[in-house]
Design a protein around this motif. Structure first.
Motif, PDB file in Angstrom:
ATOM      1  N   HIS A   1      -2.410   4.625  13.272  1.00  0.00           N
ATOM      2  CA  HIS A   1      -1.468   3.444  12.063  1.00  0.00           C
ATOM      3  C   HIS A   1      -2.090   2.470  12.322  1.00  0.00           C
ATOM      4  CE1 HIS A   1       2.510   5.463  14.019  1.00  0.00           C
ATOM      5  NE2 HIS A   1       1.951   5.464  15.459  1.00  0.00           N
TER       6      HIS A   1
ATOM      7  N   ARG B   1      -3.855   4.078   8.807  1.00  0.00           N
ATOM      8  CA  ARG B   1      -2.258   3.717   7.476  1.00  0.00           C
ATOM      9  C   ARG B   1      -2.177   2.385   7.230  1.00  0.00           C
ATOM     10  NH1 ARG B   1       2.588   7.402   7.258  1.00  0.00           N
ATOM     11  NH2 ARG B   1       3.861   6.783   5.436  1.00  0.00           N
ATOM     12  N   PHE B   2      -2.298   1.250   8.203  1.00  0.00           N
ATOM     13  CA  PHE B   2      -2.050   0.161   8.309  1.00  0.00           C
ATOM     14  C   PHE B   2      -2.773  -0.686   7.058  1.00  0.00           C
ATOM     15  CE2 PHE B   2      -2.524  -3.973   9.255  1.00  0.00           C
ATOM     16  CZ  PHE B   2      -0.681  -4.860   8.383  1.00  0.00           C
ATOM     17  N   GLU B   3      -4.161  -0.160   7.091  1.00  0.00           N
ATOM     18  CA  GLU B   3      -5.036  -0.737   6.556  1.00  0.00           C
ATOM     19  C   GLU B   3      -4.832  -0.245   4.725  1.00  0.00           C
ATOM     20  OE1 GLU B   3      -8.564   0.214   8.433  1.00  0.00           O
ATOM     21  OE2 GLU B   3      -8.737  -1.510   9.720  1.00  0.00           O
ATOM     22  N   LYS B   4      -3.909   1.069   4.657  1.00  0.00           N
ATOM     23  CA  LYS B   4      -4.831   2.142   3.497  1.00  0.00           C
ATOM     24  C   LYS B   4      -3.103   1.517   2.447  1.00  0.00           C
ATOM     25  CE  LYS B   4      -3.634   6.867   1.439  1.00  0.00           C
ATOM     26  NZ  LYS B   4      -3.337   8.088   2.144  1.00  0.00           N
ATOM     27  N   ASP B   5      -2.469   1.336   3.420  1.00  0.00           N
ATOM     28  CA  ASP B   5      -0.899   0.533   2.998  1.00  0.00           C
ATOM     29  C   ASP B   5      -1.009  -0.572   2.594  1.00  0.00           C
ATOM     30  OD1 ASP B   5       0.608   2.769   3.282  1.00  0.00           O
ATOM     31  OD2 ASP B   5       1.644   2.063   5.760  1.00  0.00           O
ATOM     32  N   GLU B   6      -1.952  -1.677   3.278  1.00  0.00           N
ATOM     33  CA  GLU B   6      -1.962  -3.164   2.924  1.00  0.00           C
ATOM     34  C   GLU B   6      -2.978  -3.184   1.467  1.00  0.00           C
ATOM     35  OE1 GLU B   6      -4.322  -6.204   4.976  1.00  0.00           O
ATOM     36  OE2 GLU B   6      -3.145  -5.737   6.695  1.00  0.00           O
ATOM     37  N   LYS B   7      -3.958  -2.521   1.665  1.00  0.00           N
ATOM     38  CA  LYS B   7      -4.808  -2.358   0.318  1.00  0.00           C
ATOM     39  C   LYS B   7      -3.947  -1.973  -1.119  1.00  0.00           C
ATOM     40  CE  LYS B   7      -8.260   0.015  -1.774  1.00  0.00           C
ATOM     41  NZ  LYS B   7      -9.352   1.478  -1.709  1.00  0.00           N
ATOM     42  N   ARG B   8      -2.543  -0.978  -0.752  1.00  0.00           N
ATOM     43  CA  ARG B   8      -1.657  -0.229  -1.578  1.00  0.00           C
ATOM     44  C   ARG B   8      -0.763  -1.940  -2.008  1.00  0.00           C
ATOM     45  NH1 ARG B   8       1.533   4.027   0.496  1.00  0.00           N
ATOM     46  NH2 ARG B   8       2.621   3.893  -2.142  1.00  0.00           N
ATOM     47  N   LEU B   9      -0.750  -2.666  -1.285  1.00  0.00           N
ATOM     48  CA  LEU B   9       0.433  -2.858  -1.714  1.00  0.00           C
ATOM     49  C   LEU B   9      -0.479  -4.651  -2.550  1.00  0.00           C
ATOM     50  CD1 LEU B   9       2.246  -3.536   2.272  1.00  0.00           C
ATOM     51  CD2 LEU B   9       2.964  -2.928  -1.032  1.00  0.00           C
ATOM     52  N   ASP B  10      -1.350  -5.079  -1.752  1.00  0.00           N
ATOM     53  CA  ASP B  10      -2.463  -5.855  -2.713  1.00  0.00           C
ATOM     54  C   ASP B  10      -2.602  -5.580  -3.992  1.00  0.00           C
ATOM     55  OD1 ASP B  10      -2.378  -7.232  -0.754  1.00  0.00           O
ATOM     56  OD2 ASP B  10      -4.622  -7.099   0.162  1.00  0.00           O
TER      57      ASP B  10
ATOM     58  N   HIS C   1      -0.326  -3.616  -6.056  1.00  0.00           N
ATOM     59  CA  HIS C   1       1.275  -3.709  -6.476  1.00  0.00           C
ATOM     60  C   HIS C   1       0.698  -5.096  -7.309  1.00  0.00           C
ATOM     61  CE1 HIS C   1       2.854   0.424  -4.301  1.00  0.00           C
ATOM     62  NE2 HIS C   1       2.024   0.672  -5.933  1.00  0.00           N
TER      63      HIS C   1
END
Length: 105
Positions: A36, A39-48, A50
């Motif tokens: 988790h 995945r959180f780090e990956k999602d955080e990178k994607r949000l940054d 975006h």
């Protein structure tokens, strides 16, 4: 020899202990918290990523709105000049604004 006898209860106790240790090992090996976190780090990178793209798009839209505004002013000045036949001072003022906009851009 009597001390070396193994009863059914002893076998069940050993089997239960081995099952518990095996289950604990699987939990430690497949640490769901670590998955988790990744995945959180990956999602955080994607949000940054975006957020950066949205900021660029906002700046581009604001530039386009400024260009539309100056073009509308130019067209209005041309229409006024065509209708009245004069208004050259206003056209000079609008021309200066357009030049300034193009220089600043």
């Amino acid at each position: 020899m009597e001390g070396l006898t193994i009863s059914v209860a002893d076998i069940l106790w050993i089997a239960a202990a081995l099952s518990t240790l095996t289950a604990a090992w699987k939990i430690i090996k497949n640490n769901p918290i670590a998955k988790h976190e990744k995945r959180f780090e990956k999602d955080e990178k994607r949000l940054d990523d975006h957020d950066e793209k949205l900021a660029r798009d906002l700046a581009r839209l604001q530039d386009a709105e400024a260009a539309d505004k100056i073009m509308c002013k130019c067209l209005l000045a041309l229409i006024d000049h065509e209708i009245t036949g004069n208004g050259t001072e206003r056209m000079k003022q609008i021309r200066t604004e357009l030049q300034q906009y193009l220089i600043d851009k």
